[in-house]
Design a protein around this motif. Structure first.
Motif, PDB file in Angstrom:
ATOM      1  N   ASP A   1       0.833  -1.203   0.000  1.00 29.56           N
ATOM      2  CA  ASP A   1       0.000   0.000   0.000  1.00 29.56           C
ATOM      3  C   ASP A   1       0.868   1.255   0.000  1.00 29.56           C
ATOM      4  O   ASP A   1       1.819   1.360   0.772  1.00 29.56           O
ATOM      5  CB  ASP A   1      -0.905   0.005   1.237  1.00 29.56           C
ATOM      6  CG  ASP A   1      -1.995   1.047   1.126  1.00 29.56           C
ATOM      7  OD1 ASP A   1      -3.137   0.657   0.881  1.00 29.56           O
ATOM      8  OD2 ASP A   1      -1.697   2.253   1.271  1.00 29.56           O
ATOM      9  N   PHE A   2       0.493   2.186  -0.867  1.00 34.01           N
ATOM     10  CA  PHE A   2       1.391   3.323  -1.055  1.00 34.01           C
ATOM     11  C   PHE A   2       1.475   4.210   0.182  1.00 34.01           C
ATOM     12  O   PHE A   2       2.424   4.948   0.365  1.00 34.01           O
ATOM     13  CB  PHE A   2       1.025   4.096  -2.326  1.00 34.01           C
ATOM     14  CG  PHE A   2       0.312   5.402  -2.089  1.00 34.01           C
ATOM     15  CD1 PHE A   2       1.045   6.584  -2.112  1.00 34.01           C
ATOM     16  CD2 PHE A   2      -1.049   5.448  -1.854  1.00 34.01           C
ATOM     17  CE1 PHE A   2       0.408   7.797  -1.905  1.00 34.01           C
ATOM     18  CE2 PHE A   2      -1.686   6.640  -1.645  1.00 34.01           C
ATOM     19  CZ  PHE A   2      -0.956   7.815  -1.665  1.00 34.01           C
ATOM     20  N   ALA A   3       0.496   4.104   1.084  1.00 34.50           N
ATOM     21  CA  ALA A   3       0.532   4.917   2.292  1.00 34.50           C
ATOM     22  C   ALA A   3       1.373   4.277   3.397  1.00 34.50           C
ATOM     23  O   ALA A   3       1.598   4.882   4.433  1.00 34.50           O
ATOM     24  CB  ALA A   3      -0.889   5.163   2.784  1.00 34.50           C
TER      25      ALA A   3
ATOM     26  N   GLY B   1       2.915  -9.083   7.327  1.00 36.85           N
ATOM     27  CA  GLY B   1       2.166  -8.139   8.165  1.00 36.85           C
ATOM     28  C   GLY B   1       2.029  -6.761   7.539  1.00 36.85           C
ATOM     29  O   GLY B   1       1.714  -5.805   8.214  1.00 36.85           O
TER      30      GLY B   1
ATOM     31  N   LYS C   1       0.338  -4.160   4.663  1.00 32.65           N
ATOM     32  CA  LYS C   1      -0.888  -4.037   3.881  1.00 32.65           C
ATOM     33  C   LYS C   1      -0.594  -3.908   2.386  1.00 32.65           C
ATOM     34  O   LYS C   1       0.262  -3.128   1.975  1.00 32.65           O
ATOM     35  CB  LYS C   1      -1.666  -2.815   4.363  1.00 32.65           C
ATOM     36  CG  LYS C   1      -2.943  -2.623   3.588  1.00 32.65           C
ATOM     37  CD  LYS C   1      -3.928  -1.755   4.319  1.00 32.65           C
ATOM     38  CE  LYS C   1      -5.184  -1.673   3.496  1.00 32.65           C
ATOM     39  NZ  LYS C   1      -6.313  -1.225   4.245  1.00 32.65           N
TER      40      LYS C   1
ATOM     41  N   SER D   1      -2.259  -3.323  -1.547  1.00 33.57           N
ATOM     42  CA  SER D   1      -3.404  -2.775  -2.262  1.00 33.57           C
ATOM     43  C   SER D   1      -3.105  -2.763  -3.748  1.00 33.57           C
ATOM     44  O   SER D   1      -2.021  -3.160  -4.180  1.00 33.57           O
ATOM     45  CB  SER D   1      -3.681  -1.340  -1.807  1.00 33.57           C
ATOM     46  OG  SER D   1      -3.865  -1.280  -0.431  1.00 33.57           O
ATOM     47  N   MET D   2      -4.070  -2.255  -4.499  1.00 24.71           N
ATOM     48  CA  MET D   2      -3.866  -2.114  -5.932  1.00 24.71           C
ATOM     49  C   MET D   2      -2.883  -0.977  -6.187  1.00 24.71           C
ATOM     50  O   MET D   2      -2.964   0.069  -5.542  1.00 24.71           O
ATOM     51  CB  MET D   2      -5.207  -1.807  -6.600  1.00 24.71           C
ATOM     52  CG  MET D   2      -5.168  -1.896  -8.119  1.00 24.71           C
ATOM     53  SD  MET D   2      -6.694  -1.246  -8.876  1.00 24.71           S
ATOM     54  CE  MET D   2      -7.936  -2.379  -8.268  1.00 24.71           C
TER      55      MET D   2
ATOM     56  N   ASP E   1      -4.983   1.572 -10.642  1.00 19.80           N
ATOM     57  CA  ASP E   1      -6.318   2.021 -10.241  1.00 19.80           C
ATOM     58  C   ASP E   1      -6.793   3.122 -11.198  1.00 19.80           C
ATOM     59  O   ASP E   1      -7.951   3.156 -11.623  1.00 19.80           O
ATOM     60  CB  ASP E   1      -6.231   2.553  -8.797  1.00 19.80           C
ATOM     61  CG  ASP E   1      -7.578   2.551  -8.089  1.00 19.80           C
ATOM     62  OD1 ASP E   1      -8.565   2.115  -8.701  1.00 19.80           O
ATOM     63  OD2 ASP E   1      -7.629   2.992  -6.926  1.00 19.80           O
TER      64      ASP E   1
END
Lengths: 255, 526
Positions: free
Chosen positions: A16-18, A34, A36, A38-39, A44
């Motif tokens: 995840d980029f964040a 552990g 996260k 995401s796409m 996106d």
């Protein structure tokens, strides 16, 4: 070729980029347990653009097909894509293998043939390896026209016009289908997946393949020697007066 | 570990010399409109300066300089003082002539000892993010800012006990804990500015209370300086300790009236590795309650936030953020934000999706979205966390933070709106009326409502319409007039609506015992 669009949107599952990535203890890559996933944000945007093309041009899109090459878990992002509006999807399960852009492009080439896609919209790069190669290599393999780093896409029948952001202005390209477009950050702002659509997406088709099903061998041409953090920024100093500030700046030759 | 703040920063005064046009600009990002009126003027009918307090003189300044050893730790320049004298809502403004920024507990102790002997009034100040004017002097009280006491003292990665200075910014503490796999058991919108000591002194509630409970449970020990300079410390306390009175509990929520908190020891839970956020549109307040019951039952241990917002709060937030609402299918009377925190994403997502699917099938939820990545989670949270800023955006806001039994919770917003309409004060669009509207939102999970009356200007007429009406309404429903914001200056006169005479007397007895000269945060609390 029929003038109906069969859009293929390749999607990558990335950290995840964040989240702040950390280097693993062995120094061979980024810690993934552990963390996260995401796409990839550019993927996106590519997906969003395909949805907008369908919304803006009534009846010209026959199908939006999402494809991901990655571990089994990558089906999460395919479900997201289906919830946002993709019609069908394919997961090419390569396990935890790192796949280089050339192999990705070869796998995608097979999917394009299988799905008979005539427009491919993909992110300009993935934020994990920042390769920015897959779209271009795929265009080479298929021998299709490509428009990279798109900031605007317009469709008129079988003609596609793409505006690209380049240094000092914009560059406008147009080509006949079939075509490959890679999406830049400013192309659009992706939507949220709404609850009713998340529920519906569970029933949409998600085909699972292995790379061998597509006749592509997973080989790596690159070897990662070491991954390390950039050097930490040195601590600052506090000054008591403007004179001191000026002399400090002179000391470090900043002025 | 933390970024060193303001490297090589030129002092404000010198910058202005370079740019005469900026000479009058207030150095705050939200500065706009007219200057904030002095609290002493606005409330001259309610409060007068008590002549028992000494006025600051040259000798005092010399003494403080001697203690602090560095001129940079004292602020007496008119323009720099403004930052400490005003609150962020631009509602209260003090006239303090001096800000002290000690670096050690011993310095705080010496300052308090001196002030007590000299009868100099003192206002302890943390991040100055309070909502009831508690951290702002009313007259010329000395401001004791804890912002220079900003070190993490220790962290035990087995027990999860964090010990730190009071002036550590909440977000910094949480980031530090995140690197160690732990989480601060409290979170609130002002996390980027508020101090760990300040949240303890005010017993702040916030967004994670539903999951981790109040600070009365998570704070293990405090270090504080009492009004006479005595240093009290229970910072090495253990999780279980049944010996004697638990004095720190008196300091938690004392709002700087009993002592200056200088250090905090707090028990931190391990950080959830999987967080999901969903934003739902709901058609009535009754249904919001049903969704809450369902969420508690079906999400049980992973439910970490249940926030509700009314339609008008979202309308104003949209105007403020200049953005379209994430739920695009229309305007709804109520919205709910649900957060789950757990350790297994698949498990949590399955639970959440099952719950939401059921809620949709039963017709409880009209529309909704689930964040698909961290950026979307943050974006959805911003529609909840930006409400306080959005509500003050047109000029100001009257804030009422109340606990009311759940069934009556939203009734207060409707009652306030009716009352304001009767007085013909409200118009959401036209600048002719002083009130933009009454909005309601809050931590439904804790029975805590924030009634915000968004105004274009502060005026006595609005205040008289709302007070004591709001407090009487709450009293009638057996609610509390301050759920998590405290009493401060705003609610000083209204404690009687929530506390009995016996309770108030006990509070006053304790105050008089520890602060017989009444030098700590005067004119407030009780």
């Amino acid at each position: 070729m029929s003038s109906k669009l069969k859009i293929l949107v390749p999607l990558k599952r990335v950290i995840d980029f964040a989240t702040k990535p950390r280097i693993n203890k062995a120094g061979t890559g980024v810690e993934t347990t552990g963390v996260k996933f995401s796409m990839n944000p550019f993927c996106d945007i590519a997906l969003e653009e395909s949805l907008r093309i369908r919304e803006a041009n009534k009846d010209i899109v026959e199908k939006i097909h999402a494809v991901s090459i990655g571990p089994t878990k990558a089906q999460d992002i395919l479900r997201t894509a289906l919830a946002k509006g993709a019609d069908t999807s394919t997961l090419v399960d390569v396990g935890n293998e790192e796949v280089e852009p050339l192999i990705v492009a070869k796998l995608l080439q097979k999917v394009v043939e299988k799905e008979q896609s005539n427009l491919i919209i993909l992110g300009k790069q993935a934020i994990d390896d920042d390769a920015n190669q897959t779209g271009q290599i795929l265009a080479g393999l298929l021998n299709w026209p490509q428009a990279t780093n798109a900031s605007k896409v317009e469709i008129d029948g079988t003609k596609v016009t793409v505006t690209r952001e380049v240094d000092g202005g914009s560059d406008t390209l147009s080509a006949e289908l079939p075509m490959i477009i890679t999406a830049d950050l400013r192309l659009n702002e992706p939507r949220y997946a709404t609850l009713p659509n998340v529920m519906k997406a569970k029933k949409k088709p998600l085909e699972k393949l292995k790379s061998s099903d597509l006749g592509v061998e997973l080989v790596s041409r690159l070897e990662t020697l070491k991954v390390e953090e950039p050097p930490a920024r040195a601590a600052g100093v506090k000054v008591g007066s403007v004179d001191e500030l000026v002399s400090k700046l002179k000391e470090v030759k900043a002025i | 570990m933390f970024k060193k703040q303001i490297l090589l920063s030129a002092r404000l005064g010198s910058c202005q010399a370079l740019n005469p046009f900026r000479a009058n600009a207030v150095s705050r990002f939200y500065a706009s409109g007219k200057a904030v009126a002095l609290t002493a003027d606005t409330y001259s009918d309610k409060v007068q300066r008590d002549s028992k307090y000494k006025k600051l003189d040259e000798k005092d300044l010399l003494f403080f300089r001697d203690i602090l050893k560095d001129g940079n730790y004292m602020i007496s320049n008119e323009q720099d003082l403004e930052f400490y004298n005003e609150d962020w809502m631009r509602k209260y403004k003090g006239q303090s002539q001096l800000v002290l920024k000690p670096k050690t507990t011993e310095q705080v102790s010496e300052i308090m000892k001196y002030c007590n002997a000299q009868k100099l009034a003192v206002v302890p100040q943390g991040g100055n993010t309070g909502l009831v004017g508690g951290s702002i002097p009313v007259f010329d009280e000395i401001i004791l800012s804890l912002s220079n006491m900003n070190k993490i003292r220790s962290f035990d990665s087995v027990s999860g006990i964090l010990k730190c200075d009071a002036g550590v910014i909440l977000e910094n503490a949480d980031n530090f804990l995140a690197e160690n796999g732990y989480i601060f058991p409290l979170d609130l919108g002002a996390k980027g500015s508020c101090h760990v000591g300040g949240v303890c002194a005010t017993n702040a509630g916030g967004l994670r209370l539903l999951r981790y409970g109040s600070l009365h449970g998570t704070v293990l020990g405090l270090e504080a300086v009492l009004p006479d300079g005595t240093i009290y410390s229970s910072i090495d306390a253990l999780r279980k300790d049944n010996t004697g009175y638990d004095f720190k509990q008196l300091l938690i929520g004392s709002e700087g009236t009993l002592g200056v908190i200088t250090g905090v020891s707090i028990l931190c839970p391990s950080r959830p590795t999987s967080t999901n956020v969903a934003f739902l549109a709901v058609s009535s307040y009754e249904t919001v309650q049903k969704v809450f019951v369902g969420a508690r039952k079906e999400l049980s241990e992973i439910l970490s936030a249940f926030e509700f917002m009314d339609g008008k709060s979202q309308l104003l937030t949209g105007r403020y953020l200049k953005a379209d609402h994430p739920i695009e299918s229309g305007d709804y009377p109520f919205y709910v934000l649900i957060e789950t925190s757990g350790s297994n994403r698949d498990h949590d997502m399955e639970k959440l999706e099952t719950f939401l699917a059921n809620a949709m099938e039963e017709g409880l939820v009209d529309d909704g979205i689930i964040a698909q990545d961290e950026a979307q989670s943050q974006s959805l949270w911003s529609w909840r966390e930006s409400i306080p800023e959005a509500s003050a955006h047109d000029g100001g806001v009257y804030k009422y933070d109340v606990s009311i039994p759940l069934k009556d919770l939203y009734g207060l917003v409707e009652a306030a709106e009716t009352k304001l309409n009767e007085a013909n004060l409200v118009d959401i669009d036209s600048n002719d009326k002083p009130v933009v509207g009454a909005i309601g939102y809050g931590h439904l999970g804790d029975g805590n409502l924030h009634l915000n009356v968004c105004v274009r200007e502060y005026n006595k007429n609005i205040e008289k319409t709302l007070e004591p009406f709001v407090y009487e309404w709450i009293q009638e429903k057996q609610g509390s007039i301050s759920a998590e914001h405290g009493l401060g200056f705003q609610k000083k006169n209204y404690i009687g609506y929530s506390k009995s005479d016996v309770e108030i007397k006990l509070i006053k007895d304790i105050k008089n015992h520890y602060d017989p000269n009444g030098i700590l945060n005067p004119y407030k609390y009780v």
